[in-house]
Motif scaffolding. Sequence first.
Motif, PDB file in Angstrom:
ATOM      1  N   MET A   1       6.508 -19.775 -19.395  1.00 26.77           N
ATOM      2  CA  MET A   1       6.336 -19.381 -18.007  1.00 26.77           C
ATOM      3  C   MET A   1       7.704 -19.073 -17.414  1.00 26.77           C
ATOM      4  SD  MET A   1       4.553 -21.469 -14.874  1.00 26.77           S
ATOM      5  CE  MET A   1       5.903 -22.624 -14.690  1.00 26.77           C
ATOM      6  N   LYS A   2       7.755 -18.028 -16.577  1.00 26.49           N
ATOM      7  CA  LYS A   2       9.011 -17.613 -15.957  1.00 26.49           C
ATOM      8  C   LYS A   2       9.039 -18.063 -14.496  1.00 26.49           C
ATOM      9  CE  LYS A   2       9.512 -13.508 -18.864  1.00 26.49           C
ATOM     10  NZ  LYS A   2      10.672 -13.997 -19.624  1.00 26.49           N
ATOM     11  N   ILE A   3      10.184 -18.595 -14.082  1.00 26.68           N
ATOM     12  CA  ILE A   3      10.376 -19.080 -12.712  1.00 26.68           C
ATOM     13  C   ILE A   3      11.635 -18.432 -12.139  1.00 26.68           C
ATOM     14  CG2 ILE A   3      10.947 -21.102 -11.313  1.00 26.68           C
ATOM     15  CD1 ILE A   3       8.058 -21.042 -12.069  1.00 26.68           C
ATOM     16  N   SER A   4      11.501 -17.829 -10.941  1.00 24.74           N
ATOM     17  CA  SER A   4      12.620 -17.163 -10.283  1.00 24.74           C
ATOM     18  C   SER A   4      13.324 -18.122  -9.326  1.00 24.74           C
ATOM     19  CB  SER A   4      12.109 -15.941  -9.517  1.00 24.74           C
ATOM     20  OG  SER A   4      13.032 -15.514  -8.545  1.00 24.74           O
ATOM     21  N   ARG A   5      14.644 -18.157  -9.442  1.00 26.90           N
ATOM     22  CA  ARG A   5      15.408 -19.028  -8.545  1.00 26.90           C
ATOM     23  C   ARG A   5      15.294 -18.547  -7.093  1.00 26.90           C
ATOM     24  NH1 ARG A   5      21.370 -21.679  -9.312  1.00 26.90           N
ATOM     25  NH2 ARG A   5      21.635 -22.402  -7.190  1.00 26.90           N
ATOM     26  N   ASP A   6      15.354 -17.254  -6.866  1.00 27.28           N
ATOM     27  CA  ASP A   6      15.224 -16.736  -5.498  1.00 27.28           C
ATOM     28  C   ASP A   6      13.874 -17.105  -4.903  1.00 27.28           C
ATOM     29  OD1 ASP A   6      17.718 -15.693  -5.620  1.00 27.28           O
ATOM     30  OD2 ASP A   6      17.104 -13.589  -5.820  1.00 27.28           O
ATOM     31  N   TRP A   7      12.845 -17.032  -5.727  1.00 23.31           N
ATOM     32  CA  TRP A   7      11.495 -17.377  -5.274  1.00 23.31           C
ATOM     33  C   TRP A   7      11.436 -18.846  -4.864  1.00 23.31           C
ATOM     34  CZ3 TRP A   7       7.068 -14.591  -8.260  1.00 23.31           C
ATOM     35  CH2 TRP A   7       5.878 -14.662  -7.540  1.00 23.31           C
ATOM     36  N   LEU A   8      12.102 -19.705  -5.642  1.00 20.56           N
ATOM     37  CA  LEU A   8      12.102 -21.142  -5.330  1.00 20.56           C
ATOM     38  C   LEU A   8      12.733 -21.422  -3.973  1.00 20.56           C
ATOM     39  CD1 LEU A   8      13.171 -22.643  -8.800  1.00 20.56           C
ATOM     40  CD2 LEU A   8      10.901 -22.787  -7.763  1.00 20.56           C
ATOM     41  N   THR A   9      13.743 -20.636  -3.608  1.00 22.69           N
ATOM     42  CA  THR A   9      14.438 -20.890  -2.343  1.00 22.69           C
ATOM     43  C   THR A   9      13.554 -20.632  -1.121  1.00 22.69           C
ATOM     44  OG1 THR A   9      15.361 -18.647  -2.359  1.00 22.69           O
ATOM     45  CG2 THR A   9      16.696 -20.395  -3.348  1.00 22.69           C
ATOM     46  N   ASP A  10      12.392 -19.997  -1.303  1.00 25.53           N
ATOM     47  CA  ASP A  10      11.442 -19.870  -0.192  1.00 25.53           C
ATOM     48  C   ASP A  10      10.897 -21.231   0.218  1.00 25.53           C
ATOM     49  OD1 ASP A  10      11.806 -17.190  -0.270  1.00 25.53           O
ATOM     50  OD2 ASP A  10       9.807 -16.679  -1.029  1.00 25.53           O
ATOM     51  N   TYR A  11      10.913 -22.191  -0.722  1.00 25.01           N
ATOM     52  CA  TYR A  11      10.252 -23.473  -0.477  1.00 25.01           C
ATOM     53  C   TYR A  11      11.211 -24.659  -0.440  1.00 25.01           C
ATOM     54  CZ  TYR A  11       6.549 -20.375  -2.121  1.00 25.01           C
ATOM     55  OH  TYR A  11       5.709 -19.297  -2.294  1.00 25.01           O
ATOM     56  N   VAL A  12      12.385 -24.533  -1.065  1.00 26.15           N
ATOM     57  CA  VAL A  12      13.322 -25.648  -1.080  1.00 26.15           C
ATOM     58  C   VAL A  12      14.744 -25.103  -1.056  1.00 26.15           C
ATOM     59  CG1 VAL A  12      13.320 -25.788  -3.620  1.00 26.15           C
ATOM     60  CG2 VAL A  12      13.978 -27.781  -2.282  1.00 26.15           C
ATOM     61  N   PRO A  13      15.635 -25.656  -0.214  1.00 29.06           N
ATOM     62  CA  PRO A  13      17.040 -25.199  -0.188  1.00 29.06           C
ATOM     63  C   PRO A  13      17.796 -25.774  -1.388  1.00 29.06           C
ATOM     64  CG  PRO A  13      16.720 -26.964   1.401  1.00 29.06           C
ATOM     65  CD  PRO A  13      15.360 -26.676   0.827  1.00 29.06           C
ATOM     66  N   LEU A  14      17.869 -25.016  -2.448  1.00 25.51           N
ATOM     67  CA  LEU A  14      18.466 -25.520  -3.685  1.00 25.51           C
ATOM     68  C   LEU A  14      19.941 -25.847  -3.480  1.00 25.51           C
ATOM     69  CD1 LEU A  14      16.877 -23.110  -6.314  1.00 25.51           C
ATOM     70  CD2 LEU A  14      16.261 -25.480  -5.850  1.00 25.51           C
ATOM     71  N   PRO A  15      20.427 -26.858  -4.180  1.00 27.97           N
ATOM     72  CA  PRO A  15      21.853 -27.210  -4.057  1.00 27.97           C
ATOM     73  C   PRO A  15      22.725 -26.143  -4.698  1.00 27.97           C
ATOM     74  CG  PRO A  15      20.817 -28.483  -5.805  1.00 27.97           C
ATOM     75  CD  PRO A  15      19.706 -27.749  -5.119  1.00 27.97           C
ATOM     76  N   ASP A  16      23.962 -26.156  -4.351  1.00 27.84           N
ATOM     77  CA  ASP A  16      24.914 -25.190  -4.890  1.00 27.84           C
ATOM     78  C   ASP A  16      25.371 -25.672  -6.265  1.00 27.84           C
ATOM     79  OD1 ASP A  16      26.643 -23.152  -5.274  1.00 27.84           O
ATOM     80  OD2 ASP A  16      28.208 -23.921  -3.932  1.00 27.84           O
ATOM     81  N   CYS A  17      24.561 -25.363  -7.268  1.00 28.54           N
ATOM     82  CA  CYS A  17      24.890 -25.789  -8.633  1.00 28.54           C
ATOM     83  C   CYS A  17      24.632 -24.616  -9.573  1.00 28.54           C
ATOM     84  CB  CYS A  17      24.084 -27.010  -9.052  1.00 28.54           C
ATOM     85  SG  CYS A  17      22.298 -26.759  -9.077  1.00 28.54           S
ATOM     86  N   SER A  18      25.191 -24.699 -10.757  1.00 32.18           N
ATOM     87  CA  SER A  18      25.063 -23.627 -11.741  1.00 32.18           C
ATOM     88  C   SER A  18      23.653 -23.593 -12.315  1.00 32.18           C
ATOM     89  CB  SER A  18      26.068 -23.834 -12.873  1.00 32.18           C
ATOM     90  OG  SER A  18      25.736 -25.002 -13.609  1.00 32.18           O
TER      91      SER A  18
END
Length: 594
Positions: free
Chosen positions: A1-18
């Motif tokens: 399954m493929k997951i987009s990081r940009d898509w995730l940011t719609d729901y959670v403010p991801l930390p600034d990590c690699s």
Amino acid sequence: MKISRDWLTDYVPLPDCSPDQLAHDLTLKTVEVEGYDLVDGDVVFEIDNKSLTNRPDLWGHYGIARELSVLYGLPLTPLPRVARPPSTTGIVSSVDPAWHRRILAVQCTVDSSVPTPPLIRHRLRRVGAPSQNLCADLSAYVMYSVGQPSDVRSSGDSIVLEIPTLVPSRARRSARTEASVRQEKGLDTQRVDQAADLFLHLLTETDPSAVALGEEDVVLAATRRAEIEASLAEIERRIGIRLPPDEILRILRALGCTAEITGDQLRVVAPSWRSTGDLSLPVDIVEELARIHGYDALPARRPVVELTPRSRLPLSRQVREVLAARGGATEVLTYPWSADHLLTACGLNAELTIDHPPAPDRARLRPSLVPNLLEAAAANLRYHDEFSIFEVGTVFPATERTSAGILLAGPDGVDLFRRAKGLVELIRRHCHLTALDLSDTPDLTWTDPSARLAIHPGGALALVRPSVLQTAGIDRGAVACVELDLDALRTHPSRENRYAPVGELPESDFDLSVLAADTVPWSLVADTAAQAHDLVRRVAYVGEYRGSRIPADHRSLTLRVTLRPRSATLTAGEIAAARSTVLAALERAGARPR
């Protein structure tokens, strides 16, 4: 399954990590990330589907975002809610209780000329979903967002959105699609509402003229939230450390559970998206607490390994198994008394007698197994020309002792003697005897002076004298006998283990035939050849020959020498050089080439 990081940011403010750190954290605590790709400035993670087998809530971006919000302690953006249209009937196409748990149908008007927004088209392309039309793209977008499949069909001037929850076993029988993969994992029925709200929200944002006309909701078996109780003591025992009650409640509530602690008891009500077989037992709660707390945060304890001696079989039983299974001999059982004429022929003194003997000449208890084995051999030679038999039993030389006797009968006495010696070595090796030395000459009447050895600490190996064979009724062939005093033998506390590395290069071997006097023992020939060259790996006995062309008191010995290379495959020249070196060493030891 493929997951987009940009898509995730719609729901959670991801930390600034690699991306590597994000993939590592997800793999360690939630799902296995196999890798990621950079696509149009976005990071698309590839997640192993096998790690999602029991987590239907993770088959969408919102489920993964929920996990990341728990892992990093970040807020989770709620999904949009919309005003639902009035309830009606006749919209659902069909309902089958064997297939459906719930099905919701919503009828909408939509402008078919409105294109799919670029953001949605680009995100679908990144996860491998092709763009079709507005309604089909919104349906796919909802599935990849919340994990709930849906279907859009035309109905006159409007469209009908159908969102079903299928029975997992039925979904597995359908065609293998992205939708069926999610349905067969066991979706909760409450997810239908999330999908409907998100679809209507996106539709009205894209086409403001769209109107929801009505909906029909058929619920056959709603998902019930699982209730689980576990003791804090059991959680501590299984995890290995005591988690503070506040942390336990924080973790479980962040995962969507309702959790309360009363005394030592923890009561948990799982959310609907974790109640389809995922969370159902106390050990499931232990797993959730351990993984979110962090397996890498748990203290490592060096395991305590207690080695206790394994109870071993009695030596008599081991000897039986070795002789029968590995030596190919047949076990016989004889009476504990012996015939007088055989005792006399063997030169054995029997001090113990029987008060009521079975026959006048069988009143004395056997001091050795040899007489009875000779009697058994005479009986069997009427039907077979060659065989090997053995007996493990009690003998009475002066006091009661346990003895093992072996008898080999056949036409060639030299071959029988060697085979008997091999059986003794077989017993020494596989019964793990501490010492078994063959040397000297036994002072026993039944042994043939031409071929006999004493066995220390107790026993003998020899060919049987022709006169003794004649007394026993054996008028053809030869007989070799072995007798071991098992009470005098000692074994190692455990088996002997030796490490021998396997060669990485092919071995080479060659045969040699040398002429040696009878006074030159085979052991000297083998040791000389083994030490003649550093490439020699092993030396094996092939055979010997005596004939008209062989001088008296000499024999021709054939041996096989195996060479093991060290750094490269041996060349013909290297093999020839090693052969010459071995032959020269053998000649100095008294074994010259034929």
